[in-house]
Design a protein around this motif. Structure first.
Motif, PDB file in Angstrom:
ATOM      1  N   ASN A   7       0.818  -1.211   0.000  1.00  0.00           N
ATOM      2  CA  ASN A   7       0.000   0.000   0.000  1.00  0.00           C
ATOM      3  C   ASN A   7       0.844   1.250   0.000  1.00  0.00           C
ATOM      4  O   ASN A   7       0.333   2.351  -0.016  1.00  0.00           O
ATOM      5  CB  ASN A   7      -0.915   0.014   1.239  1.00  0.00           C
ATOM      6  N   PRO A  12      -0.193   1.832  -8.365  1.00  0.00           N
ATOM      7  CA  PRO A  12      -1.613   1.509  -8.184  1.00  0.00           C
ATOM      8  C   PRO A  12      -1.827   0.005  -7.980  1.00  0.00           C
ATOM      9  O   PRO A  12      -1.134  -0.808  -8.580  1.00  0.00           O
ATOM     10  CB  PRO A  12      -2.242   1.968  -9.501  1.00  0.00           C
ATOM     11  N   ILE A  13      -2.800  -0.321  -7.137  1.00  0.00           N
ATOM     12  CA  ILE A  13      -3.006  -1.720  -6.778  1.00  0.00           C
ATOM     13  C   ILE A  13      -3.354  -2.579  -7.992  1.00  0.00           C
ATOM     14  O   ILE A  13      -2.847  -3.682  -8.140  1.00  0.00           O
ATOM     15  CB  ILE A  13      -4.077  -1.825  -5.668  1.00  0.00           C
ATOM     16  N   TYR A  14      -4.171  -2.027  -8.908  1.00  0.00           N
ATOM     17  CA  TYR A  14      -4.526  -2.850 -10.077  1.00  0.00           C
ATOM     18  C   TYR A  14      -3.279  -3.206 -10.885  1.00  0.00           C
ATOM     19  O   TYR A  14      -3.157  -4.301 -11.422  1.00  0.00           O
ATOM     20  CB  TYR A  14      -5.581  -2.138 -10.944  1.00  0.00           C
ATOM     21  N   ARG A  44     -12.177  -9.924  -2.798  1.00  0.00           N
ATOM     22  CA  ARG A  44     -12.413 -10.260  -1.393  1.00  0.00           C
ATOM     23  C   ARG A  44     -11.107 -10.681  -0.724  1.00  0.00           C
ATOM     24  O   ARG A  44     -10.753 -10.226   0.355  1.00  0.00           O
ATOM     25  CB  ARG A  44     -13.433 -11.402  -1.285  1.00  0.00           C
ATOM     26  N   LYS A  47      -8.525  -8.013  -0.345  1.00  0.00           N
ATOM     27  CA  LYS A  47      -9.086  -6.866   0.379  1.00  0.00           C
ATOM     28  C   LYS A  47      -8.950  -5.571  -0.415  1.00  0.00           C
ATOM     29  O   LYS A  47      -8.401  -4.571   0.052  1.00  0.00           O
ATOM     30  CB  LYS A  47      -8.442  -6.722   1.764  1.00  0.00           C
ATOM     31  N   CYS A  48      -9.411  -5.630  -1.649  1.00  0.00           N
ATOM     32  CA  CYS A  48      -9.464  -4.409  -2.439  1.00  0.00           C
ATOM     33  C   CYS A  48     -10.831  -4.346  -3.099  1.00  0.00           C
ATOM     34  O   CYS A  48     -11.650  -5.234  -2.918  1.00  0.00           O
ATOM     35  CB  CYS A  48      -8.340  -4.370  -3.465  1.00  0.00           C
ATOM     36  N   SER A  49     -11.083  -3.296  -3.867  1.00  0.00           N
ATOM     37  CA  SER A  49     -12.422  -3.164  -4.427  1.00  0.00           C
ATOM     38  C   SER A  49     -12.554  -4.000  -5.696  1.00  0.00           C
ATOM     39  O   SER A  49     -11.565  -4.381  -6.322  1.00  0.00           O
ATOM     40  CB  SER A  49     -12.739  -1.701  -4.711  1.00  0.00           C
ATOM     41  N   THR A  52     -11.001  -2.576  -8.810  1.00  0.00           N
ATOM     42  CA  THR A  52      -9.551  -2.741  -8.908  1.00  0.00           C
ATOM     43  C   THR A  52      -9.189  -4.054  -9.607  1.00  0.00           C
ATOM     44  O   THR A  52      -8.394  -4.077 -10.550  1.00  0.00           O
ATOM     45  CB  THR A  52      -8.928  -2.724  -7.497  1.00  0.00           C
TER      46      THR A  52
ATOM     47  N   ARG B 172     -17.671  -8.089   2.048  1.00  0.00           N
ATOM     48  CA  ARG B 172     -17.000  -8.692   0.889  1.00  0.00           C
ATOM     49  C   ARG B 172     -17.677  -9.998   0.491  1.00  0.00           C
ATOM     50  O   ARG B 172     -17.845 -10.289  -0.687  1.00  0.00           O
ATOM     51  CB  ARG B 172     -15.523  -8.942   1.188  1.00  0.00           C
ATOM     52  N   LYS B 194     -10.394   0.414   1.531  1.00  0.00           N
ATOM     53  CA  LYS B 194     -10.160  -1.030   1.409  1.00  0.00           C
ATOM     54  C   LYS B 194     -11.290  -1.759   0.695  1.00  0.00           C
ATOM     55  O   LYS B 194     -11.168  -2.931   0.407  1.00  0.00           O
ATOM     56  CB  LYS B 194     -10.005  -1.642   2.807  1.00  0.00           C
ATOM     57  N   ASP B 214     -10.637   3.975  -7.088  1.00  0.00           N
ATOM     58  CA  ASP B 214      -9.328   3.804  -7.723  1.00  0.00           C
ATOM     59  C   ASP B 214      -8.840   5.090  -8.371  1.00  0.00           C
ATOM     60  O   ASP B 214      -7.674   5.448  -8.256  1.00  0.00           O
ATOM     61  CB  ASP B 214      -9.406   2.724  -8.806  1.00  0.00           C
ATOM     62  N   ASN B 218      -5.497   6.767  -7.119  1.00  0.00           N
ATOM     63  CA  ASN B 218      -4.351   6.634  -8.005  1.00  0.00           C
ATOM     64  C   ASN B 218      -3.998   7.919  -8.736  1.00  0.00           C
ATOM     65  O   ASN B 218      -2.841   8.168  -9.024  1.00  0.00           O
ATOM     66  CB  ASN B 218      -4.585   5.533  -9.047  1.00  0.00           C
TER      67      ASN B 218
END
Lengths: 127, 284
Positions: A7, A12-14, A44, A47-49, A52, B172, B194, B214, B218
């Motif tokens: 993080n 970026p996470i994606y 899930r 733990k991201c959207s 993403t 989730r 999150k 995002d 970002n």
């Protein structure tokens, strides 16, 4: 399968998900035709959207690494590894050219650049 | 049906506060976080969606108008409001027994499995429960009639990090079914970072924006610089700025574009908290 998301590294996470899946496909940890986790379950568990993971998969699909079979799931695509390698080499060439141009402008020797490269490759490269 | 929730031109006037032309859409299968400072109108929006208060405008849930099909829609939504609405002398068992008569799809087995998961004793009256336990009970109740849309007002406020992370895990699991969506308001924006797909930001009764989480995290950034650097920045290249004692903080919409144009060293990633503070307190 292991995926590690940072993080704090500013990527970026994606993109982190995309790069790690790509590596796993290229080094055969994920095999051709293998079913990948769904967009929702991956979100899930990481733990991201959902958006993403969706972005990550969409980009992988655009680059030809995975295919989506409607109502079934996302699979590792049949890829021509030589072709991918070839493309990566071209990209490396381009980047190195830039390095050389930059070096020339301030009179940095080739030997110094090679030295930097050696030092860098010893460090952990975090993608 | 592609949208779980569609809100158009919603207005509500109180003597000292009003919602003005509220408009946003929550696509099906997604989680949206509603953020804004205290009194910005989050709860008023949620109450309008639930048709608890009168409003003008158009609210559709699953393509149906809440004013026309309230009963039908409420079978399909689960709600947690900020204040506990169960009488304190009831036990979870009493709730189970009464909900059976309220919701057609009430699932006692599922309710009990949530109680076990949350370690809530079915025969203890609510007055013996801590704040966290009460919230868990409300969430268990909201989920046990198999809703397709969860509407939650501050579901995680006042709870410790461990409980909050348990609750986020439940959300989730809930959206593993791509028919299911969640709208929740919160001040704990780290929870949203999150989990949320979309962020809707409301200030002083008006929607400031709805964007994907995002994109915000970002692309948006905070530039920190000195006054003489700040003066060189074109007004249209930033959203808001704040002058501090030792530096300027500038909220920008796109870090990449900004870097191309200006050579300023410090461009930080934003958090939703930073974003909220600068949007509300910053100057233009």
């Amino acid at each position: 399968m292991e995926i590690i998301i940072s993080n704090s590294n500013g990527i970026p996470i994606y993109e982190q998900i995309k790069n790690q899946l790509k590596n796993k496909i290229l080094n055969n940890e994920l095999k051709e035709g293998e079913l990948l986790p769904s967009i929702r379950s991956l979100a899930r568990d990481l733990k991201c959207s959902v958006i993403t993971t969706k972005n990550a998969y969409e980009e992988l699909e655009k680059e030809g690494f995975v295919i989506t079979v409607p109502a079934k799931g996302i699979y590792v695509a049949t890829i021509n590894k030589d072709l991918v390698k070839e493309r990566q080499l071209t990209k490396i060439e381009e980047l190195l050219k830039e390095v050389l141009i930059l070096a020339k402008t301030c009179d940095i020797k080739q030997k110094d650049i090679i030295e930097i490269l050696e030092i860098l490759s010893k460090e952990d490269i975090n993608d | 049906m592609t949208n779980a929730l569609e809100i158009k031109n919603v207005n509500k006037k109180y003597s000292d506060f009003e919602l003005r032309n509220v408009k946003f859409t929550l696509p099906k299968g997604m989680i949206m976080g509603l953020i804004g400072s205290n009194g910005a109108g989050k709860t008023t929006i949620i109450k309008s969606i639930l048709n608890i208060i009168n409003y003008t405008g158009n609210i559709k849930i699953f393509d149906l108008d809440i004013k026309e099909k309230e009963d039908e829609i409420k079978e399909e939504i689960g709600v947690v409001l900020d204040d506990m609405f169960f009488p304190e002398i009831l036990t979870p068992n009493d709730i189970d027994n009464s909900m059976k008569y309220i919701f057609k799809n009430w699932d006692s087995k599922l309710f009990n499995s949530y109680l076990t998961k949350f370690s809530l004793n079915i025969n203890n009256p609510i007055k013996t429960f801590s704040k966290g336990m009460r919230k868990k009970l409300e969430i268990a109740t909201a989920l046990s009639h198999h809703p397709k849309l969860l509407i939650l007002d501050e579901p995680t406020s006042g709870l410790d990090p461990v409980v909050r992370s348990e609750i986020l895990d439940i959300f989730r699991d809930f959206i593993q079914n791509d028919e299911c969506s969640i709208l929740f308001s919160t001040h704990i924006t780290t929870d949203l970072e999150k989990i949320a797909d979309y962020i809707t930001f409301i200030n002083d009764g008006q929607i400031v924006f709805t964007k994907t989480c995002d994109e915000l995290l970002n692309q948006y950034g905070i530039v920190k610089c000195m006054e003489k650097e700040f003066q060189k920045i074109d007004k249209k290249d930033y959203l808001k700025y704040q002058k501090n004692k030792y530096d300027y903080e500038i909220l920008i919409e796109n870090k990449k574009d900004f870097k191309k144009k200006y050579s300023i060293e410090v461009i930080d990633k934003i958090t939703l908290d930073d974003l909220m503070v600068l949007m509300i307190k910053g100057e233009k």
